[in-house]
Each structure stands twice: as structure tokens, then as C-alpha cells.
Design an enzyme around this catalytic site. Structure first.
Site, PDB file in Angstrom:
ATOM      1  N   ARG A 125       0.826  -1.204   0.000  1.00 49.76           N
ATOM      2  CA  ARG A 125       0.000   0.000   0.000  1.00 49.76           C
ATOM      3  C   ARG A 125       0.859   1.253   0.000  1.00 49.76           C
ATOM      4  NH1 ARG A 125      -5.723  -0.529   0.310  1.00 49.76           N
ATOM      5  NH2 ARG A 125      -5.726   1.723   0.579  1.00 49.76           N
ATOM      6  N   LYS A 167       5.710   3.832   4.721  1.00 50.16           N
ATOM      7  CA  LYS A 167       6.362   2.774   3.940  1.00 50.16           C
ATOM      8  C   LYS A 167       7.448   3.339   3.021  1.00 50.16           C
ATOM      9  CE  LYS A 167       2.356  -0.395   3.975  1.00 50.16           C
ATOM     10  NZ  LYS A 167       2.836  -1.756   4.307  1.00 50.16           N
TER      11      LYS A 167
HETATM   12  C1  LIG Z   1       1.331  -9.532   0.967  1.00 51.85           C
HETATM   13  C2  LIG Z   1       0.455  -8.475   0.451  1.00 51.85           C
HETATM   14  C3  LIG Z   1       0.402  -7.227   1.070  1.00 51.85           C
HETATM   15  C4  LIG Z   1       1.246  -6.869   2.268  1.00 51.85           C
HETATM   16  O1  LIG Z   1       2.437  -6.254   1.806  1.00 51.85           O
HETATM   17  P1  LIG Z   1       3.440  -5.507   2.787  1.00 51.85           P
HETATM   18  O2  LIG Z   1       4.582  -5.138   1.908  1.00 51.85           O
HETATM   19  O3  LIG Z   1       3.847  -6.478   3.838  1.00 51.85           O
HETATM   20  O4  LIG Z   1       2.725  -4.322   3.318  1.00 51.85           O
HETATM   21  C5  LIG Z   1      -0.431  -6.267   0.547  1.00 51.85           C
HETATM   22  N1  LIG Z   1      -1.182  -6.518  -0.544  1.00 51.85           N
HETATM   23  C6  LIG Z   1      -1.134  -7.695  -1.182  1.00 51.85           C
HETATM   24  C7  LIG Z   1      -1.969  -7.909  -2.389  1.00 51.85           C
HETATM   25  C8  LIG Z   1      -0.319  -8.717  -0.713  1.00 51.85           C
HETATM   26  O5  LIG Z   1      -0.304  -9.895  -1.336  1.00 51.85           O
END
Ligand SMILES: *Cc1c(COP(=O)(O)O)cnc(C)c1O
Length: 815
Positions: free
Chosen positions: A545, A550
Site C-alpha cells: 500500500r 512505507k
Molecule cells: C502480501 C500483500 C500485502 C502486504 O504487503 P506488505 O509489503 O507487507 O505491506 C499487501 N497486498 C497484497 C496484495 C499482498 O499480497
């Protein structure tokens, strides 16, 4: 497990095609073929599914306001171990299974990490043989589809239910449940007992839609039950005698219909951000009440002793969104079962466990007392009583008003949902070691000191079946060739791969697999965006996101720095790089949307600058979601995990990347810390402020981004690019981003970490020159990623939380 021969399958398939569509196979659309296939599979598992539902042991109910499932066909075929038979059978019928797999819609009933975690947990609960079920909402519209128009994010509705019913669901009208909103609550005496009367409430019907969750090569098929809100049907079995009386006008009837249907209409598109809207509160109570009543009904049907409830039922709440499980369970035990407060409380506190997902202040749910009181009058009374008793306990114990205020459930006219969860559950867990330590020492310090025994860590995990076996079949095959296939049921066995770390032939094979995955992704990028990316370049990926914490912006600043360097030293030898982004921003999150626009504008600038001679490309892939993640992650060389230290509770994409052989570029945040413990400093790239330094800045100040900006000319140059016209087609978005860094003192320490990040990136670039060393590091990462299977996580939840002290503990697949 099910067994089926090819010829039997073809026969079923054909007759299902006739019964559903009354047409021959060669006239069917892909959508119809998929429907037929799903329908055949549902028939095949039906008996097993029913059998799994007959309870033999303690059951876990996982409440989550999001489940980000992804496509189910491939995963179901894999878990049922029938992919080959069915692929062959379809081939005989002139149907390509891969076409069907790709034509399945992706149910986007979640925002990101939290919803995806819930989906991985369902997969793991079934696969380790736990009776564990999900409760959530069947949103008519999932997370919006993202489109880019002139580089801006535009949101388009995600109408995933195009066929009005979803492939894998089974609706159960006979199990619908009545949920009551608003109205008047008072006590009446009945034969010396006080009875709670709820009149003039607005009745909403919760209709259950069940999705089977199939365990991996075992006989366990659990259920994800998603509720749809509806106006009560005429044949709805439950009485609504005390409901609000409608005058019967047409307008009132329409309003009432809208009131009920609106509740499960749309998923709130915020990630890590609390928007205190009435409709959201309705959603939360709606699915919690339906779920708790459902559990209670089933419990009573089996004629079990109510005092055994917490020995038979575990209720887990994923973040605070389902926190109303607490007062709702109390309500049932008090008002329906007729227990005393103390008995009801004893059961509730021994049944409910809670996971905290974030320390960010803006994500903390605080509902105005007036809102809860009006919408949920009985629930509010119960929360008030819980708070009253809790405050008495705290006052007696501490005699410290400010501490009591910090820990109170109701304070300053708000109900603090995290405090409600902690006070009312037997277990509170964080989602990575560092996160749990920060909860204990900082954010939830008071609670930890009060009840240290409640606190524990459960580091997140990912379903390796989806994220490695399905998404990266070639790598999965190579692993099995090398170490056999026991790793599929025990991912710690991946460690055996390490013995090949110096084996040039194996490392070359690894390299070829990565290359082929990169070609696949390159083809997608050319198809979609007409951008030529070189599969020989480093694929450097940040997908998650879009959020300031982030730090996609830090990535961008480094790209700009690199861009200037190449222009300044055109003869410099550099490893060609392709930077890949994927990220949705919440529609109301203005800064995040500005960052998207800036990245897209920079991408345009760089991709069209012939002077770079293809050394640098930037691609922002639209509409990031589970299926795209499955395409992108196996193709990544570099995993960008660069959040401001302390802010990312765990992260899970970091684990998916590691398991697919990408090297991690990271701050020591969330589960990156644990990746580092496993592979060491030499097999990843660390940079940036430590948790201590960030906490210290937050407490004592002392950071000035503007001083940094003036003291570093290179950094100043790229920051100025945001506002001086250097980036074409950039309007006020550049200024907005600039202001976040300079005017508002760079809340997330982007500029503070920029130098250290750039150094780590240069080190990475150097290392990539030696493909042998790189591939060796890649293999070491894969070999150590077994700890991040969600099977491991879920077994820990079972062992330490849900089945602690239970007899069945030993029975679950080598808990
Ligand atoms: C794994 C996943 C996330 C989580 O991602 P992070 O980098 O850990 O925030 C978010 N969206 C999707 C579609 C995912 O598969």
C-alpha cells in the site's frame, strides 16, 4: 482426500455443463467453463466439507473485517492434489486449464497486509488440520480498481460479483441471522428476575455465504462464512415482533431497504487509518453479532454445557475491528442464556484473544460514545459496565489517575477499542518480535505491567503453497528435485538447500528460473504499458500500500539521485536497473496520491530519456493485488522493505520475496529483524535509523530536515526537482511532497535515511556484478525462509493461545 479418474471427471464436467447451461462444451464461454469446473469440484468435496463440520474438538473462529483471498482455483486444485488429472481431462475436451485459472476474478475483499494475513491463516489452519473458520463480510464492492490517468490514480468500482454469485460460495438461507440496531432498551421484572427488553429496533438480516477452505492433502475442509446484509425476507424464521413499526409508506420502505443493504455494500478503502464513520461501526457490529449468534446457536444445538464454552470455542479478533465480539458475547450470555455478570465475564475473557496490528496513532479505533449509544443501546450498556468494573479495579490497584485514564475503555467521550480488547481477552499478541517489544515497552506499557501474562508474540507468516508452490512452480520443482518434497509439509526442511550454496550448477539453475520469471513479467509490462524492460537488468521491486511510513518516497529519491549520477557521469559503468512499483493509495489520502503522481511523472521522464541508454527504467504497475503479486514476486531480484523503523508492525511481502529468492533491502523494522537473524548481515542489505534512534527522535525531538537539506547539495538537488520544473507534467503534487519533507519536517525521516540508503544501494549494485555471489545469497535466503510459512505461525497460535492446556494440542499436525 478425493480421488477421481480422468474419464469420470470428463463425464461429470460434461453433464454439469448440460445441467447448468444446457449447451455443448464447445459453445461455452470461459466464464461458463470456469463455473462448471468450480461446480464439479464443489460436488466432489461436498461430503468431506460436511464431515469436517461435525465438531470433534475445540473450534477456532477467526473474526476479520477483511479476507483478501486471491484466486481460488489453482490453490484448490493444488490442495486437493488433482491438478494433473484435471488438466489432462480438460485438455481432452480442448480446454486449457491455465486459461481458466487466469480468467478467475480476484475477490478484493481486503486492503492489504491485514486481509491477506487472514487469508493465509485460513489456508494454514485447514492445512495443519485445525478446525478453524473465518467470519467476515461479503462486500458487494471490494477494494476499488486503480487506473492511472495522466499519472494520477483514478478509482473505479470493483464489481467482482458480476455474476451475482461467486464461484466458490454456497448461500445458506436457512442459517440467516437477525441483527438488531438502534431502538429502546430497558429492564423489566419477570418473576423476580430482571429481563432486558429491546423494542423498536431496526432488524437487519445477515445472510451467510460459505466458501470452502481446503486443507493441503488432508481431509480437512473448513469454512469462511461471509455475511451479506439484507432486508428480512418474508420466510425469515426469526421473530421481529418487537421491531420498529414502519408506517408502511413507500418512501419509508425504500429507506429501510437502503438501511439494511448498505451495510455490506462496500469495503472501506483505508489501510492503517481509522475513519470514524457510522456505516463502518454498523459493519463491525453486523458481522460480529451474526458470527457470535451463529456460534452460540451451534453450541446450543449440540446441547453442550455453557460453562464449558471456552473449552470448546476460541474466538480470535484480528485487530480491533471485531472488538464488539466482547460485549456481544456478554450480551448473549447475560440476556439470552441468563447467566450472572461474573459467570458471563469468566467465559468471555477465557474465550477471546486479540491481535494488535499497528502502533500508529491514526489507526487506533475510538468510537464516540453518542454514536455507539444510539446505534447499539444494549451493547453500550455492557461496555459501560465493563469499563466501570475495570476502572474500580485499576483505581484500587494503582491510585494513579493519569494511568487509570490511559487504560480506561471509555475516556473523553470515546470508547477506546484497543483498551476494550486488552481488558477483555486472555491473550494479546503483536505480529513480529520488534513490534511486540514496542507494545510491551512503549505503546501498551501500562497494560503489560498490569497483566504481563497476556502478552505474547506471533510473528506473521505466509501460505507457502500459494506464494511459492503455485506462484513459482519452477523454483518449487527445483527444490523438490534437490531435497525431495517433505518441505511442502514442513517448510523448515528448506534449510537442506543450504548444502548447495557453493554448487555452481545449482546456482545457475536458480539463475535461469529467476530469468524466466523476469521474462514473464517483462512480457506483461510490454503488453500493458509498452515499456521495454530488460530481463537482464536488476528487478528492484516495492509493492505494498502507498503510505508515507512505507517510504516509497525514499525509493524515488534514490532513483532521482541515480538518474542525476548517470547524467553527470555518462561513461560510468552501472548495473542496469528496473525499478518496479505497485501500490494503491486510499482515495482520501491526498499526500499518498501526490506521491503516486510524482513517481509516474519521474517514470515518464526517465523511460523517455535516450541518454540513459536503457540503464534505468521505472515502471508503476496499476491495480496491485494478490494475482499481480503472484506474477511480480517470483521475478524480483530486490525486495524493498524500507519503512521508517518501528512503524511497520511486521510486513509480509518481505517474507514472500525472501521465499522466492529476492535479496532484501531493509531497515531493521518489523519482521525484517527476523529475516536478518536468519540470514545475517551478509545476505541482505541493511541501512537506516535504528528503532532506538527513531523512538528517541520521537520523544526528544532534535531532527531538522531543513538543516539536512541545506547541508547536502546532492540531496537538495533532488528535493528541489520536485518544485523547479525539472520533472515534466508535475503540478502542485510536487509542492505537496516537497512540503511534507521540508515544511513539515519530514515526519518519517526520509531525508535522514537517504544517504545510508544510497550507500546500501551502491553496495547492492556492486554485488550484482558477481552473479555467482548473488545467486548464492539468493539460495541462502530461500533456504532460511521456512520459518515464515504461516503454518509455523498458526501452530504457534494453536499451541500458545487457542489450545493452551487443551488435550487436542498434541494432535494437530506436529504442533
Ligand atoms: C502480501 C500483500 C500485502 C502486504 O504487503 P506488505 O509489503 O507487507 O505491506 C499487501 N497486498 C497484497 C496484495 C499482498 O499480497
Amino acid at each position: 482426500m478425493i480421488t477421481i479418474s480422468k474419464s469420470k471427471f470428463k463425464q461429470y464436467f460434461e453433464s454439469k455443463m448440460y445441467s447448468l447451461y444446457a449447451q455443448p462444451i464447445n459453445e461455452a464461454s470461459n466464464e461458463q467453463l470456469l463455473n462448471v469446473l468450480a461446480s464439479v469440484l464443489k460436488d466432489l468435496i461436498a461430503k468431506r466439507w460436511v464431515d469436517t463440520k461435525i465438531d470433534k474438538q475445540k473450534e477456532v473462529y477467526y473474526f476479520s473485517i477483511e479476507f483478501l483471498l486471491g484466486r481460488q482455483l489453482q490453490s484448490n486444485l493444488l490442495n486437493l492434489d488433482v491438478e494433473n488429472i484435471i488438466r489432462e481431462g480438460l485438455k481432452d475436451l480442448n480446454i486449457d486449464l491455465d486459461d481458466l485459472i487466469k480468467s478467475e476474478v480476484d475477490p478484493a475483499l481486503g486492503n492489504g497486509g491485514l486481509g491477506r494475513l487472514a487469508a493465509c491463516f485460513l489456508d494454514s489452519m485447514a492445512s495443519v488440520g485445525m478446525s478453524g473458520h473465518g467470519y467476515g463480510i461479503r462486500y458487494q464492492y471490494g477494494l476499488f480498481k486503480q487506473k492511472f490517468v495522466n499519472g494520477f490514480q483514478v478509482e473505479v468500482p470493483d464489481n467482482w460479483l458480476t455474476q451475482e454469485s461467486y464461484l466458490w460460495e454456497v448461500v445458506r438461507p436457512n442459517k440467516a441471522i437477525l441483527v438488531k440496531f438502534e431502538g429502546d432498551v430497558y429492564l423489566e421484572e419477570h418473576n423476580g428476575n430482571l429481563k432486558v427488553i429491546h423494542k423498536n429496533y431496526i432488524p437487519v438480516m445477515a445472510m451467510p455465504y460459505d466458501i470452502p477452505i481446503i486443507g493441503y492433502e488432508n481431509d480437512c475442509i473448513n469454512t469462511l462464512r461471509l455475511w451479506k446484509s439484507e432486508i428480512p425476507r418474508r420466510d425469515f424464521g426469526q421473530t421481529t415482533a418487537d421491531a420498529k413499526n414502519y408506517s408502511g409508506s413507500y418512501e419509508e420502505a425504500l429507506n429501510y431497504r437502503y438501511y439494511t443493504e448498505e451495510i455490506s455494500q462496500v469495503l472501506y478503502p483505508n489501510d492503517s487509518n481509522y475513519a470514524g464513520r457510522l456505516l463502518r461501526l454498523k459493519q463491525e457490529y453486523f458481522f460480529v453479532s451474526a458470527g457470535i449468534q451463529d456460534i452460540y446457536r451451534k453450541y446450543k444445538k449440540h446441547k453442550l454445557n455453557i460453562h464449558e464454552f471456552s473449552n470448546k470455542v476460541a474466538i480470535h479478533i484480528n485487530d480491533t475491528h471485531p472488538a464488539l465480539c466482547v460485549p456481544e458475547l456478554m450480551r448473549i450470555l447475560l440476556d439470552v442464556e441468563g447467566l450472572s455478570w461474573d459467570d458471563a465475564w469468566e467465559i468471555t475473557i477465557n474465550t477471546i484473544s486479540y491481535t494488535n496490528h499497528t502502533i500508529m496513532a491514526e489507526a487506533m479505533e475510538k468510537w464516540p460514545v453518542d454514536m455507539i449509544k444510539k446505534l447499539l443501546p444494549r451493547i453500550y450498556m455492557i461496555i459501560e459496565e465493563i469499563n466501570k468494573r475495570y476502572v474500580i479495579y485499576l483505581n484500587n490497584k494503582y491510585k494513579d489517575q493519569s494511568k487509570v485514564n490511559r487504560m480506561s475503555i471509555i475516556i473523553d467521550g470515546n470508547v477506546n477499542m484497543a483498551n476494550l480488547c486488552i481488558a477483555s481477552s486472555y491473550s494479546v499478541n503483536g505480529v513480529a518480535k520488534l513490534h511486540t517489544e514496542i507494545l510491551k515497552k512503549e505503546v501498551l506499557k501500562d497494560f503489560y505491567e498490569d497483566t504481563p501474562y497476556k502478552f505474547n508474540n506471533k510473528t506473521n507468516g505466509i501460505a507457502h503453497r500459494r506464494w511459492l508452490m503455485s506462484a513459482n512452480p519452477n523454483l518449487s520443482g527445483l527444490i523438490t528435485d534437490l531435497i525431495g518434497d517433505e518441505w511442502k509439509k514442513d517448510t523448515f526442511k528448506l534449510k537442506e538447500l543450504e548444502k548447495y550454496k557453493d554448487d555452481k550448477i545449482i546456482l545457475d539453475k536458480l539463475d535461469i528460473i529467476k530469468y524466466e520469471n523476469k521474462v514473464k513479467l517483462s512480457n506483461y509490462i510490454i503488453d500493458k504499458y509498452n515499456i521495454n524492460v530488460d530481463p537482464n537488468s536488476i528487478f528492484d521491486v516495492q509493492i505494498k500500500r502507498l503510505h508515507a511510513y512505507k517510504r516509497q518516497l525514499l525509493n524515488l529519491i534514490n532513483i532521482m539521485t541515480l538518474y542525476h549520477r548517470i547524467l553527470d557521469y555518462p561513461d560510468m559503468e552501472i548495473q542496469p536497473r528496473t525499478f518496479i512499483f505497485g501500490a494503491k493509495a486510499a482515495p482520501g489520502y491526498y499526500l499518498a496520491k501526490c506521491i503516486i503522481k510524482v513517481i509516474n511523472s519521474v517514470a515518464d521522464l526517465i523511460n523517455n530519456d535516450y541518454r540513459l541508454k536503457d540503464k534505468l527504467k521505472v515502471v508503476f504497475i496499476e491495480n496491485y493485488g494478490v494475482s499481480l503479486a503472484e506474477l511480480i514476486i517470483p521475478a524480483a531480484n530486490v525486495s524493498e522493505q524500507i519503512s521508517t523503523t518501528t512503524k511497520e508492525a511486521s510486513g509480509t511481502s518481505n517474507m514472500k520475496f525472501m521465499m522466492n529468492g529476492a535479496l532484501t533491502m531493509a531497515t531493521l523494522d518489523g519482521a525484517n529483524v527476523e529475516i536478518n537473524e536468519l540470514v545475517g548481515n551478509n545476505n541482505m542489505f541493511l541501512f537506516g535509523l535504528s528503532a532506538e534512534e527513531v523512538l528517541n527522535y520521537n520523544k526528544n525531538g532534535g531532527y531538522s530536515s531543513i538543516d539536512l537539506y541545506h547541508s547536502d547539495l546532492k540531496l537538495k538537488q533532488v528535493v528541489d526537482d520536485l518544485i523547479n520544473g525539472f520533472i515534466p507534467n508535475l503540478g502542485k503534487e510536487g509542492r505537496e511532497v516537497y512540503d511534507s519533507l521540508i515544511t513539515y519536517n519530514d515526519e518519517y525521516f526520509v531525508l535522514r535515511d537517504a544517504k545510508s540508503y544510497e550507500k546500501a544501494q551502491r553496495r547492492l549494485s556492486e554485488l550484482y556484478k558477481n552473479k555467482y555471489d548473488w545467486n548464492k545469497m539468493s539460495l541462502i535466503n530461500i533456504a532460511n525462509s521456512g520459518a515464515f510459512s504461516s503454518d509455523r505461525t498458526i501452530k504457534e497460535y494453536g499451541r500458545d493461545i487457542w489450545f493452551k492446556g487443551c488435550e487436542i494440542n498434541g494432535k494437530i499436525n506436529k504442533l
